[in-house]
Scaffold this motif. Structure first.
Motif, mmCIF file in Angstrom:
data_model
loop_
_atom_site.group_PDB
_atom_site.id
_atom_site.type_symbol
_atom_site.label_atom_id
_atom_site.label_comp_id
_atom_site.label_asym_id
_atom_site.label_seq_id
_atom_site.Cartn_x
_atom_site.Cartn_y
_atom_site.Cartn_z
ATOM 1 N N ASN A 1 -4.852 0.491 5.969
ATOM 2 C CA ASN A 1 -4.351 0.547 4.589
ATOM 3 C C ASN A 1 -2.911 0.035 4.478
ATOM 4 O O ASN A 1 -2.520 -0.503 3.447
ATOM 5 C CB ASN A 1 -4.429 1.980 4.051
ATOM 6 C CG ASN A 1 -5.864 2.427 3.846
ATOM 7 O OD1 ASN A 1 -6.760 1.595 3.661
ATOM 8 N ND2 ASN A 1 -6.098 3.725 3.897
ATOM 9 N N GLN B 1 2.834 3.630 -1.760
ATOM 10 C CA GLN B 1 2.027 4.251 -0.718
ATOM 11 C C GLN B 1 0.856 3.352 -0.326
ATOM 12 O O GLN B 1 0.283 2.672 -1.172
ATOM 13 C CB GLN B 1 1.474 5.585 -1.215
ATOM 14 C CG GLN B 1 2.569 6.558 -1.539
ATOM 15 C CD GLN B 1 2.106 7.996 -1.386
ATOM 16 O OE1 GLN B 1 1.545 8.390 -0.360
ATOM 17 N NE2 GLN B 1 2.333 8.781 -2.411
ATOM 18 N N LYS C 1 -5.200 7.173 -8.638
ATOM 19 C CA LYS C 1 -6.265 7.238 -7.636
ATOM 20 C C LYS C 1 -6.862 8.623 -7.566
ATOM 21 O O LYS C 1 -8.060 8.786 -7.419
ATOM 22 C CB LYS C 1 -5.690 6.896 -6.250
ATOM 23 C CG LYS C 1 -5.603 5.437 -5.984
ATOM 24 C CD LYS C 1 -6.736 4.959 -5.099
ATOM 25 C CE LYS C 1 -7.105 3.610 -5.529
ATOM 26 N NZ LYS C 1 -7.237 2.504 -4.722
ATOM 27 N N SER C 2 -5.992 9.631 -7.628
ATOM 28 C CA SER C 2 -6.474 10.979 -7.351
ATOM 29 C C SER C 2 -7.127 11.622 -8.570
ATOM 30 O O SER C 2 -8.055 12.399 -8.434
ATOM 31 C CB SER C 2 -5.323 11.850 -6.856
ATOM 32 O OG SER C 2 -4.235 11.749 -7.741
ATOM 33 N N THR D 1 -2.474 3.164 -0.060
ATOM 34 C CA THR D 1 -3.672 3.921 -0.437
ATOM 35 C C THR D 1 -4.922 3.201 0.033
ATOM 36 O O THR D 1 -4.916 1.994 0.258
ATOM 37 C CB THR D 1 -3.755 4.087 -1.962
ATOM 38 O OG1 THR D 1 -3.498 2.819 -2.559
ATOM 39 C CG2 THR D 1 -2.751 5.092 -2.464
ATOM 40 N N ALA E 1 2.928 8.724 3.230
ATOM 41 C CA ALA E 1 1.460 8.828 3.190
ATOM 42 C C ALA E 1 0.957 10.010 4.016
ATOM 43 O O ALA E 1 -0.008 10.672 3.633
ATOM 44 C CB ALA E 1 0.825 7.524 3.689
#
Ligand code: TYM
Length: 332
Positions: free
Chosen positions: A58, A9, A198-199, A11, A45
């Motif tokens: 991105n 993805q 990341k999350s 990001t 995404a």
């Protein structure tokens, strides 16, 4: 040559160390031995809200990082998912083959939907794994190099491929996950019982590949270990130390037992100092190379144009066969 396909993805900011060690590093190696297709998954995404300008930036950033990591457009097919419309087209066919309950059991969906709230989560998020199935089957991939968190999606891919083949006749190759045991799951440096992401990770627990090298060194040095002092690989009793050993071992090529021996009688400080140095040596040129690709948009665009063309040739053939099997009337 057997074929591999994988995706990542786009990001914000940069890829993290888990993406690199769990997946991208294997992609680089596999382009030497396999017919390799790698893509930046912008369709995936938008299953969560994206700012259009940021998404575009991105996506470029993701491609630049993949090139900086060592993907070679002469050795692999590197492309952006939305440049190949067949992904969405086969995705629809796969949606119609997937059970509602089956899709509801996907754990990544459940996690992400819970985080967003049932009313805000999109239908796209729900069918995310089915689009991933289409990604893989379009290229008749034999293997899919990913981290452990993608295993369930590859299981779904196998199930749907078998279902389609059983119902309509042999059409799709049944793919296998390619997950290296050692690096299948890289953990958060501050909470080594959860995966680096990341999350979910705190900023200090997440190694962004494009962080300032000084920041990276600091994060490594403040990694959470345990109250013991022995440097030993033991995921249950010593998850923090084991994670650091995994990272050091993968980046230097030294086996874990060799590292245990090297650090026998030394404290965690020594291990962290050495790993910080190795990380800085890795991220410094990575950051420079990424910037060079970003500064040369023409080269980047031509890589992607060539990649999309190569990908479409394969994807179009699979889609045409699939449409025929399903019983769509050919357009004359
Ligand atoms: P994504 O973008 O979340 O992650 C890219 C790759 O990084 C791996 N990864 C990790 N590996 C080890 N430890 C970690 N902490 C860690 N965090 C992430 C992921 O397993 C992944 O391989 N759904 C996919 C993208 C995708 C795809 C595909 C993959 C779309 N279509 C087709 C393979 C085939 C994803 O969101 O990856």
């Amino acid at each position: 040559r057997p074929r591999v396909l994988s995706g990542i993805q786009p990001t914000a900011g940069s890829f993290h160390l888990g993406n690199y060690l769990g997946a991208v590093r294997q992609w680089v190696a596999l382009q030497e031995t396999h017919d390799a297709f790698y893509m930046v998954v912008d369709l995936h995404a938008i299953t969560i809200p994206q700012d259009p300008k940021e998404l575009r930036a991105n996506t470029r950033l993701a491609v630049a990082q993949l090139l900086a990591a060592g993907l070679d457009p002469d050795r692999c097919t590197l492309f952006v998912q939305s440049h190949v419309p067949e992904h969405a087209q086969l995705g629809w066919v796969m949606n119609c083959l997937t059970g509602f309950g089956e899709a509801s059991r996907m754990t990544q969906f459940k996690d992400k939907a819970a985080k967003q709230g049932a009313d805000r989560a999109s239908v796209g998020l729900f069918t995310y794994p089915v689009l991933q199935v289409a990604d893989i089957l379009l290229y008749q991939a034999n293997e899919v190099p990913v981290g452990e968190d993608q295993r369930q999606h590859i299981e779904l891919t196998r199930d749907l491929a078998e279902r389609f083949n059983g119902r309509f006749g042999e059409t799709f190759t049944i793919p296998k996950p390619y997950i290296l045991k050692e690096t299948a799951k890289i953990y958060d440096l501050q909470d080594p019982t959860v995966k680096m992401s990341k999350s979910a990770s705190t900023p200090k627990g997440l190694i962004n590949l494009l962080d300032e090298p000084k920041v990276t060194a600091k994060k490594v040095k403040s990694a959470v270990t345990d109250t013991d002092t022995v440097i030993r690989y033991d995921v249950v009793e010593k998850p923090g130390v084991s994670n650091l050993l995994t990272i050091l071992s993968t980046l230097t090529g030294a086996e874990i037992p060799e590292l245990e021996e090297r650090y026998a009688g030394k404290g965690y400080g020594a291990l962290k100092t050495d790993l910080a140095e190795v990380m800085v040596e890795f991220v410094t040129p990575f950051k420079e190379r990424t910037q060079q690709y970003l500064d040369d948009p023409e080269t980047l665009d031509s890589v992607l144009a060539k990649g999309a063309e190569k990908a479409r040739a394969v994807a179009a053939e699979t889609l045409a066969r699939t449409y025929d099997r399903v019983g769509f009337l050919p357009a004359k």
